[in-house]
Design a protein around this motif. Sequence first.
Motif: not given
Length: 178
Positions: A57-64, A85-91, A103-107
């Motif tokens: 039903d839907l295609v989802v693509g990962l950043d980037s 998308r990575k945190k803070g990039k979508l309205p 080396y760390g975390e992301a969201t």
Amino acid sequence: MDKNNKLQILKNAIKSYPDFPEPGIIFRDIFGVFNNITALRAMKDLIMEHILFLEVDLVVGLDSRGFLFGPIISMELDKPFLPIRKKGKLPGKVIQQKYTLEYGEATFELQTEFINKGTRVLIVDDLLATGGSMAAAVQLVKSIGAEVIECIVIMELTLLKGRDKVDVPVHSFIQYDH
């Protein structure tokens, strides 16, 4: 042209850069495919032949880099495309999923207004390495109540065993063992 020829054209177009971004790493770069129209067509054909009978039903693509061929798949299937998308990039209203990097975390974030419970989702990206980002994407989609039908990647670094972290079917077209 048969599948093996298409795979060889695709593989030949992927550039390898030793010691990037640091010594001992071989960086596999999908951008060579986008600079070679024959390879780009071969990649599109391979993907479409593989997913032809999937109910999506839907295609989802990962950043980037999932953004590069996700919309192509979306148009071919006549189904909408949605980015993760990575945190803070979508309205708008988004949900989040943290994941571990080397080396760390992301969201990651996903806009909730374009996906519903029960939606059948195909997730696409260029590379499966350690599996952290793909596993996070799957969990993000599932947290809404949508169903991940399959994850598709062009390349897989098999020694890193990333698919072991992903609890849905994963298909890769090219596998590298180093």
